[in-house]
Design an enzyme around this catalytic site. Sequence first.
Site, PDB file in Angstrom:
ATOM      1  N   GLY A 239       0.498  -1.175  -0.425  1.00 54.79           N
ATOM      2  CA  GLY A 239       0.332  -0.210  -0.403  1.00 54.79           C
ATOM      3  C   GLY A 239       1.091   1.365   0.618  1.00 54.79           C
ATOM      4  O   GLY A 239       0.158   2.174  -0.380  1.00 54.79           O
ATOM      5  N   GLU A 275       3.789  -6.970   1.182  1.00 53.78           N
ATOM      6  CA  GLU A 275       3.342  -7.247   0.179  1.00 53.78           C
ATOM      7  C   GLU A 275       2.788  -5.984  -0.538  1.00 53.78           C
ATOM      8  O   GLU A 275       2.115  -5.367  -1.143  1.00 53.78           O
ATOM      9  CB  GLU A 275       1.915  -7.800   0.782  1.00 53.78           C
ATOM     10  CG  GLU A 275       1.880  -8.793   1.258  1.00 53.78           C
ATOM     11  CD  GLU A 275       0.415  -9.243   1.947  1.00 53.78           C
ATOM     12  OE1 GLU A 275      -0.870  -8.541   1.370  1.00 53.78           O
ATOM     13  OE2 GLU A 275       0.295 -10.549   2.304  1.00 53.78           O
ATOM     14  N   PRO A 276       4.441  -5.046  -1.092  1.00 51.17           N
ATOM     15  CA  PRO A 276       4.028  -3.875  -1.902  1.00 51.17           C
ATOM     16  C   PRO A 276       4.186  -4.301  -3.409  1.00 51.17           C
ATOM     17  O   PRO A 276       4.955  -5.477  -3.850  1.00 51.17           O
ATOM     18  CB  PRO A 276       5.495  -3.350  -1.808  1.00 51.17           C
ATOM     19  CG  PRO A 276       6.267  -4.460  -0.910  1.00 51.17           C
ATOM     20  CD  PRO A 276       5.633  -4.950  -0.362  1.00 51.17           C
ATOM     21  N   ARG A 278       2.011  -1.372  -5.975  1.00 48.87           N
ATOM     22  CA  ARG A 278       3.086  -0.075  -6.197  1.00 48.87           C
ATOM     23  C   ARG A 278       4.241   0.387  -6.427  1.00 48.87           C
ATOM     24  O   ARG A 278       5.270   0.651  -7.663  1.00 48.87           O
ATOM     25  CB  ARG A 278       2.039   0.156  -6.127  1.00 48.87           C
ATOM     26  CG  ARG A 278       1.927   1.617  -7.106  1.00 48.87           C
ATOM     27  CD  ARG A 278       0.758   2.979  -5.863  1.00 48.87           C
ATOM     28  NE  ARG A 278      -0.851   2.583  -6.264  1.00 48.87           N
ATOM     29  CZ  ARG A 278      -1.669   2.237  -6.514  1.00 48.87           C
ATOM     30  NH1 ARG A 278      -1.325   2.594  -8.168  1.00 48.87           N
ATOM     31  NH2 ARG A 278      -2.179   1.706  -6.464  1.00 48.87           N
ATOM     32  N   ARG A 314      -6.275   2.744 -15.809  1.00 46.08           N
ATOM     33  CA  ARG A 314      -6.379   4.462 -13.966  1.00 46.08           C
ATOM     34  C   ARG A 314      -6.623   5.325 -14.387  1.00 46.08           C
ATOM     35  O   ARG A 314      -7.450   5.913 -13.797  1.00 46.08           O
ATOM     36  CB  ARG A 314      -4.619   4.587 -14.103  1.00 46.08           C
ATOM     37  CG  ARG A 314      -3.807   2.606 -13.376  1.00 46.08           C
ATOM     38  CD  ARG A 314      -2.720   2.893 -13.275  1.00 46.08           C
ATOM     39  NE  ARG A 314      -3.308   3.797 -11.052  1.00 46.08           N
ATOM     40  CZ  ARG A 314      -2.678   4.642 -10.825  1.00 46.08           C
ATOM     41  NH1 ARG A 314      -2.260   5.357 -11.435  1.00 46.08           N
ATOM     42  NH2 ARG A 314      -3.110   4.835  -9.292  1.00 46.08           N
ATOM     43  N   CYS A 346     -14.236   4.152 -28.172  1.00 49.67           N
ATOM     44  CA  CYS A 346     -15.515   4.808 -28.645  1.00 49.67           C
ATOM     45  C   CYS A 346     -15.721   5.214 -27.247  1.00 49.67           C
ATOM     46  O   CYS A 346     -16.867   4.529 -26.605  1.00 49.67           O
ATOM     47  CB  CYS A 346     -16.547   4.589 -29.060  1.00 49.67           C
ATOM     48  SG  CYS A 346     -15.880   3.964 -30.853  1.00 49.67           S
ATOM     49  N   TYR A 375      -0.239  -1.517 -12.176  1.00 50.62           N
ATOM     50  CA  TYR A 375      -1.721  -1.299 -12.207  1.00 50.62           C
ATOM     51  C   TYR A 375      -1.882  -0.299 -13.670  1.00 50.62           C
ATOM     52  O   TYR A 375      -3.431  -0.591 -14.121  1.00 50.62           O
ATOM     53  CB  TYR A 375      -2.805  -1.061 -11.529  1.00 50.62           C
ATOM     54  CG  TYR A 375      -2.617  -1.824  -9.904  1.00 50.62           C
ATOM     55  CD1 TYR A 375      -2.614  -2.408  -9.644  1.00 50.62           C
ATOM     56  CD2 TYR A 375      -1.831  -0.437  -9.537  1.00 50.62           C
ATOM     57  CE1 TYR A 375      -2.419  -3.429  -8.624  1.00 50.62           C
ATOM     58  CE2 TYR A 375      -1.264  -1.305  -8.114  1.00 50.62           C
ATOM     59  CZ  TYR A 375      -1.338  -2.036  -7.957  1.00 50.62           C
ATOM     60  OH  TYR A 375      -1.387  -3.313  -6.624  1.00 50.62           O
TER      61      TYR A 375
END
Length: 421
Positions: A239, A275-276, A278, A314, A346, A375
């Site tokens: 996180g 648990e990284p 990002r 994102r 579209c 992500y």
Amino acid sequence: MDHFLYRNGILHAEDVPLPEIISQVGSPVYVYSTATLLRHFLLFDEALSWGPHLVCYAMKAASNQAILKTLAKAGAGMDVVSGGEYARAKAAGVPGDRIVFSGVGKTRAEIRTALEGGIRQFNIESEPEMEVISEVAVTLGVTAPVTIRVNPDVDAKTHAKIATGKSENKFGIPIARAREVYARAAELPGLKVIGIDVHIGSQLTDLEPFRLAYRKVAELTHALRVDGHTIERLDLGGGLGIPYTRSNEAPPLPTDYGQMIREELGDLGCEIEIEPGRLIAGNAGILVSQVIYLKHGEGRDFLILDAAMNDLIRPAMYDAHHDIVPVIEPVPGGEQRTYDIVGPVCESGDTFAKGRTMPQVNPSELVAFRSAGAYGAVMSSEYNTRALVPEVLVNGDQFAVIRRRPSFEEIINRDTLPEWL
Ligand SMILES: *Cc1c(COP(=O)(O)O)cnc(C)c1O
């Protein structure tokens, strides 16, 4: 810090000029830097070096096997959230005893696969899941090492779609009920309770919510030990946020995070797991895209790129900001323009940025989305029958395609027609 810098007026990934990659692979494409991936992993590893620990990369952030193998060779474990991710981690050569399994909806089949293939621990997210893991383990004649994910009810102060530690979120069991749930776990024949798990959300830019959550985990550790449970491992989730702009935004560093963990939990004699996702992959990847058209609209100019929301969702999903920079270095003091930067899909939601002021770019020129490694490619799709975006890994002056762009034939032939047609 990352390894995407201008050199001789051209944006490079480590020692490779991006136009060289585009000329071989085409556009759009994700490009990752080995040096950045390793640097970020090692920062975490170093930050926890005061005690026994394992950094389990949350592979949902970027799960290409080449990325997994790069990190695993440096000593990383993996945090997986599905049977598919488990299989991928194994295929990349990660041993089962370095894989932790998270997620609220583990199926019997997934649990069985992990128990047969080897698992470091399951992070249990509910009481029904606890019963099922025990049952499957008993059937296989093994015991499953488990932690139970507690929901500490703290506000992670992040985007609502990536906050996971409030009582309204679907994750974990309420911390207030933890003693009761651990008591039940201890009765189940297929489980071996080894610790506690917590993960409060993603893109946190302040250590305080972590500190509050970890303090509650410390209290719970004492209480559960009094109840007779063995608590020898604390999984503290991922996180930690990253800077998405070059401005003054400066999230805490892994070093500060590790120090805070030591302050809050260092005297419990537990092995620490984090648990990284990002922070390891985010700034280790960029998305390179080509300008197709410049379209003059009413009161605004649209920069239409060949990348779209199906390649990088994102901005559409989390209102996320990505810096978008020209691959050819702008001259200092050069022309600035304001664009709405969009893709060809579209949907009006296929907008990467509105009213973005940046150096002028022209059709056929290349731009790079910074901080797109996490992500990004993992959330890509073939919406609008656009080919799944390819991925390239750079290592010094070498680069390799680690996922190639499929042909339209491959995409279309995945459909099968019923015989009545
Ligand atoms: C998504 C997730 C992570 C990784 O979060 P980041 O913000 O990418 O570090 C870690 N643990 C669990 C259980 C997750 O769901």
